[in-house]
Design a protein around this motif. Structure first.
Motif, PDB file in Angstrom:
ATOM      1  N   GLY A  80     -41.058  46.029  48.941  1.00  0.00           N
ATOM      2  CA  GLY A  80     -40.569  46.536  50.066  1.00  0.00           C
ATOM      3  C   GLY A  80     -41.040  47.789  50.575  1.00  0.00           C
ATOM      4  O   GLY A  80     -40.283  48.401  51.584  1.00  0.00           O
ATOM      5  N   THR A  81     -42.051  48.131  50.230  1.00  0.00           N
ATOM      6  CA  THR A  81     -42.676  49.443  50.856  1.00  0.00           C
ATOM      7  C   THR A  81     -44.118  49.350  51.255  1.00  0.00           C
ATOM      8  O   THR A  81     -44.771  48.016  51.300  1.00  0.00           O
ATOM      9  CB  THR A  81     -42.454  50.622  49.852  1.00  0.00           C
ATOM     10  OG1 THR A  81     -43.000  51.685  50.425  1.00  0.00           O
ATOM     11  CG2 THR A  81     -43.021  50.643  48.692  1.00  0.00           C
ATOM     12  N   SER A  82     -44.877  50.340  51.418  1.00  0.00           N
ATOM     13  CA  SER A  82     -46.406  50.277  51.633  1.00  0.00           C
ATOM     14  C   SER A  82     -47.095  51.554  51.297  1.00  0.00           C
ATOM     15  O   SER A  82     -46.470  52.500  50.556  1.00  0.00           O
ATOM     16  CB  SER A  82     -46.488  50.170  53.033  1.00  0.00           C
ATOM     17  OG  SER A  82     -45.880  51.350  53.666  1.00  0.00           O
ATOM     18  N   LEU A  83     -48.192  51.516  51.684  1.00  0.00           N
ATOM     19  CA  LEU A  83     -49.207  52.548  50.921  1.00  0.00           C
ATOM     20  C   LEU A  83     -48.956  53.861  51.668  1.00  0.00           C
ATOM     21  O   LEU A  83     -48.860  54.768  51.087  1.00  0.00           O
ATOM     22  CB  LEU A  83     -50.768  52.177  51.273  1.00  0.00           C
ATOM     23  CG  LEU A  83     -51.273  51.183  50.452  1.00  0.00           C
ATOM     24  CD1 LEU A  83     -52.800  50.938  51.030  1.00  0.00           C
ATOM     25  CD2 LEU A  83     -51.310  51.708  48.970  1.00  0.00           C
ATOM     26  N   SER A  84     -48.269  53.751  52.935  1.00  0.00           N
ATOM     27  CA  SER A  84     -47.991  54.987  53.808  1.00  0.00           C
ATOM     28  C   SER A  84     -46.858  55.630  53.076  1.00  0.00           C
ATOM     29  O   SER A  84     -46.549  56.776  53.546  1.00  0.00           O
ATOM     30  CB  SER A  84     -47.526  54.668  55.191  1.00  0.00           C
ATOM     31  OG  SER A  84     -46.248  53.894  55.440  1.00  0.00           O
ATOM     32  N   LYS A  85     -46.054  55.090  52.149  1.00  0.00           N
ATOM     33  CA  LYS A  85     -44.940  55.636  51.580  1.00  0.00           C
ATOM     34  C   LYS A  85     -45.165  56.158  50.133  1.00  0.00           C
ATOM     35  O   LYS A  85     -44.345  56.553  49.406  1.00  0.00           O
ATOM     36  CB  LYS A  85     -44.006  54.733  51.559  1.00  0.00           C
ATOM     37  CG  LYS A  85     -43.265  54.007  52.659  1.00  0.00           C
ATOM     38  CD  LYS A  85     -42.326  55.091  53.579  1.00  0.00           C
ATOM     39  CE  LYS A  85     -42.059  54.176  54.799  1.00  0.00           C
ATOM     40  NZ  LYS A  85     -40.599  54.828  55.216  1.00  0.00           N
ATOM     41  N   VAL A  86     -46.283  56.078  49.814  1.00  0.00           N
ATOM     42  CA  VAL A  86     -46.961  56.533  48.234  1.00  0.00           C
ATOM     43  C   VAL A  86     -46.615  58.000  48.291  1.00  0.00           C
ATOM     44  O   VAL A  86     -47.376  58.550  49.274  1.00  0.00           O
ATOM     45  CB  VAL A  86     -48.335  56.242  47.972  1.00  0.00           C
ATOM     46  CG1 VAL A  86     -48.585  56.613  46.733  1.00  0.00           C
ATOM     47  CG2 VAL A  86     -48.203  54.478  47.861  1.00  0.00           C
ATOM     48  N   ALA A  87     -45.993  58.453  47.360  1.00  0.00           N
ATOM     49  CA  ALA A  87     -45.848  60.059  47.049  1.00  0.00           C
ATOM     50  C   ALA A  87     -46.847  60.659  46.172  1.00  0.00           C
ATOM     51  O   ALA A  87     -47.398  61.610  46.323  1.00  0.00           O
ATOM     52  CB  ALA A  87     -44.503  60.452  46.545  1.00  0.00           C
ATOM     53  N   ALA A  88     -47.254  59.765  45.289  1.00  0.00           N
ATOM     54  CA  ALA A  88     -48.160  60.262  44.090  1.00  0.00           C
ATOM     55  C   ALA A  88     -48.929  59.248  43.545  1.00  0.00           C
ATOM     56  O   ALA A  88     -48.556  57.996  43.300  1.00  0.00           O
ATOM     57  CB  ALA A  88     -47.427  60.897  43.199  1.00  0.00           C
ATOM     58  N   VAL A  89     -50.188  59.598  43.347  1.00  0.00           N
ATOM     59  CA  VAL A  89     -51.094  58.562  42.642  1.00  0.00           C
ATOM     60  C   VAL A  89     -51.645  59.165  41.523  1.00  0.00           C
ATOM     61  O   VAL A  89     -52.306  60.346  41.419  1.00  0.00           O
ATOM     62  CB  VAL A  89     -52.178  58.296  43.773  1.00  0.00           C
ATOM     63  CG1 VAL A  89     -53.160  57.035  43.035  1.00  0.00           C
ATOM     64  CG2 VAL A  89     -51.377  57.315  44.900  1.00  0.00           C
ATOM     65  N   ASP A  90     -51.909  58.433  40.365  1.00  0.00           N
ATOM     66  CA  ASP A  90     -52.786  58.719  39.190  1.00  0.00           C
ATOM     67  C   ASP A  90     -53.808  57.899  39.085  1.00  0.00           C
ATOM     68  O   ASP A  90     -53.678  56.428  38.960  1.00  0.00           O
ATOM     69  CB  ASP A  90     -51.884  58.954  37.816  1.00  0.00           C
ATOM     70  CG  ASP A  90     -50.804  59.831  38.171  1.00  0.00           C
ATOM     71  OD1 ASP A  90     -51.083  61.060  38.629  1.00  0.00           O
ATOM     72  OD2 ASP A  90     -49.764  59.727  37.352  1.00  0.00           O
ATOM     73  N   VAL A  91     -54.925  58.418  38.952  1.00  0.00           N
ATOM     74  CA  VAL A  91     -56.265  57.560  39.036  1.00  0.00           C
ATOM     75  C   VAL A  91     -56.905  57.940  37.388  1.00  0.00           C
ATOM     76  O   VAL A  91     -57.313  58.963  37.012  1.00  0.00           O
ATOM     77  CB  VAL A  91     -57.181  57.744  39.900  1.00  0.00           C
ATOM     78  CG1 VAL A  91     -58.560  57.090  39.738  1.00  0.00           C
ATOM     79  CG2 VAL A  91     -56.614  57.672  41.107  1.00  0.00           C
ATOM     80  N   PHE A  92     -57.398  56.938  36.939  1.00  0.00           N
ATOM     81  CA  PHE A  92     -58.111  56.870  35.632  1.00  0.00           C
ATOM     82  C   PHE A  92     -59.434  56.261  35.670  1.00  0.00           C
ATOM     83  O   PHE A  92     -59.698  55.185  35.840  1.00  0.00           O
ATOM     84  CB  PHE A  92     -57.466  56.325  34.506  1.00  0.00           C
ATOM     85  CG  PHE A  92     -55.845  56.874  34.201  1.00  0.00           C
ATOM     86  CD1 PHE A  92     -55.306  57.948  33.543  1.00  0.00           C
ATOM     87  CD2 PHE A  92     -54.730  56.288  35.162  1.00  0.00           C
ATOM     88  CE1 PHE A  92     -54.215  58.341  33.408  1.00  0.00           C
ATOM     89  CE2 PHE A  92     -53.559  56.448  34.947  1.00  0.00           C
ATOM     90  CZ  PHE A  92     -53.334  57.870  34.294  1.00  0.00           C
ATOM     91  N   LEU A  93     -60.473  57.225  35.407  1.00  0.00           N
ATOM     92  CA  LEU A  93     -61.855  56.790  35.590  1.00  0.00           C
ATOM     93  C   LEU A  93     -62.482  56.759  34.173  1.00  0.00           C
ATOM     94  O   LEU A  93     -62.388  57.607  33.469  1.00  0.00           O
ATOM     95  CB  LEU A  93     -62.572  57.428  36.580  1.00  0.00           C
ATOM     96  CG  LEU A  93     -62.392  57.686  38.079  1.00  0.00           C
ATOM     97  CD1 LEU A  93     -63.040  58.603  38.768  1.00  0.00           C
ATOM     98  CD2 LEU A  93     -62.677  56.536  38.526  1.00  0.00           C
ATOM     99  N   SER A  94     -63.037  55.696  33.934  1.00  0.00           N
ATOM    100  CA  SER A  94     -64.036  55.717  32.564  1.00  0.00           C
ATOM    101  C   SER A  94     -65.264  56.766  32.715  1.00  0.00           C
ATOM    102  O   SER A  94     -65.714  57.035  31.753  1.00  0.00           O
ATOM    103  CB  SER A  94     -64.474  54.303  32.190  1.00  0.00           C
ATOM    104  OG  SER A  94     -65.265  53.607  33.109  1.00  0.00           O
ATOM    105  N   ASP A  95     -65.727  57.050  33.849  1.00  0.00           N
ATOM    106  CA  ASP A  95     -66.893  57.968  34.073  1.00  0.00           C
ATOM    107  C   ASP A  95     -66.416  58.989  35.210  1.00  0.00           C
ATOM    108  O   ASP A  95     -66.447  58.640  36.380  1.00  0.00           O
ATOM    109  CB  ASP A  95     -68.064  57.174  34.387  1.00  0.00           C
ATOM    110  CG  ASP A  95     -69.240  58.120  34.462  1.00  0.00           C
ATOM    111  OD1 ASP A  95     -69.214  59.282  34.550  1.00  0.00           O
ATOM    112  OD2 ASP A  95     -70.410  57.546  34.516  1.00  0.00           O
ATOM    113  N   ILE A  96     -66.157  60.299  34.925  1.00  0.00           N
ATOM    114  CA  ILE A  96     -65.895  61.265  36.087  1.00  0.00           C
ATOM    115  C   ILE A  96     -67.036  61.269  37.069  1.00  0.00           C
ATOM    116  O   ILE A  96     -66.834  61.736  38.218  1.00  0.00           O
ATOM    117  CB  ILE A  96     -65.635  62.643  35.363  1.00  0.00           C
ATOM    118  CG1 ILE A  96     -64.936  63.367  36.463  1.00  0.00           C
ATOM    119  CG2 ILE A  96     -66.772  63.249  34.987  1.00  0.00           C
ATOM    120  CD1 ILE A  96     -63.473  62.897  36.838  1.00  0.00           C
ATOM    121  N   GLY A  97     -68.352  60.891  36.535  1.00  0.00           N
ATOM    122  CA  GLY A  97     -69.565  60.689  37.519  1.00  0.00           C
ATOM    123  C   GLY A  97     -69.164  60.034  38.739  1.00  0.00           C
ATOM    124  O   GLY A  97     -69.896  59.914  39.750  1.00  0.00           O
TER     125      GLY A  97
END
Length: 126
Positions: free
Chosen positions: A67-84
């Motif tokens: 019942g919500t959307s991307l516009s209501k996202v407060a925080a995101v955590d991203v995990f990358l296998s390569d920081i490059g």
């Protein structure tokens, strides 16, 4: 506080003992999403771009089911296998968060489930 489990067929089923998302009060906590195609459970492709777009689409579909959307996202955590891949990921991320930019962390990790290149989770206002 009452909680509610959120589940949609428009995102891959959980690959472990967890929910796609949990609504707790006015907050929706979305579990980490890989670049898996919901219908097949396979990676969208071998490259970061295809996996990142699919992971963000999965995230978006779970948010909508809650019942919500991307516009209501407060925080995101991203995990990358390569920081490059940081700069390339930023370009893809901006396709989804062009106006409302949530707080965010990007963390390089040694490995991800299913040998994914990226995993993304978020917290949104419901």
């Amino acid at each position: 506080m009452e909680t509610k489990t959120i589940q949609t067929d428009k995102a891959p089923a959980a690959i472990g003992p967890y929910s796609q998302a949990v609504l707790a009060g006015s907050l929706l906590f979305v579990s980490g999403q890989l670049g898996l195609i919901p219908e097949t459970g396979e990676m969208a492709g071998p490259d970061l771009a295809s996996q990142a777009r699919q992971a963000l689409t999965n995230l978006q579909n779970i948010l909508e089911a809650g019942g919500t959307s991307l516009s209501k996202v407060a925080a995101v955590d991203v995990f990358l296998s390569d920081i490059g891949d940081f700069a390339e990921f930023n370009g893809i991320y901006q396709e989804f968060f062009s106006e409302d930019k949530p707080a965010r962390a990007v963390i390089a990790v040694k490995g991800l489930p299913k040998n994914a290149l990226v995993e993304i989770k978020c917290v949104a206002m419901a």
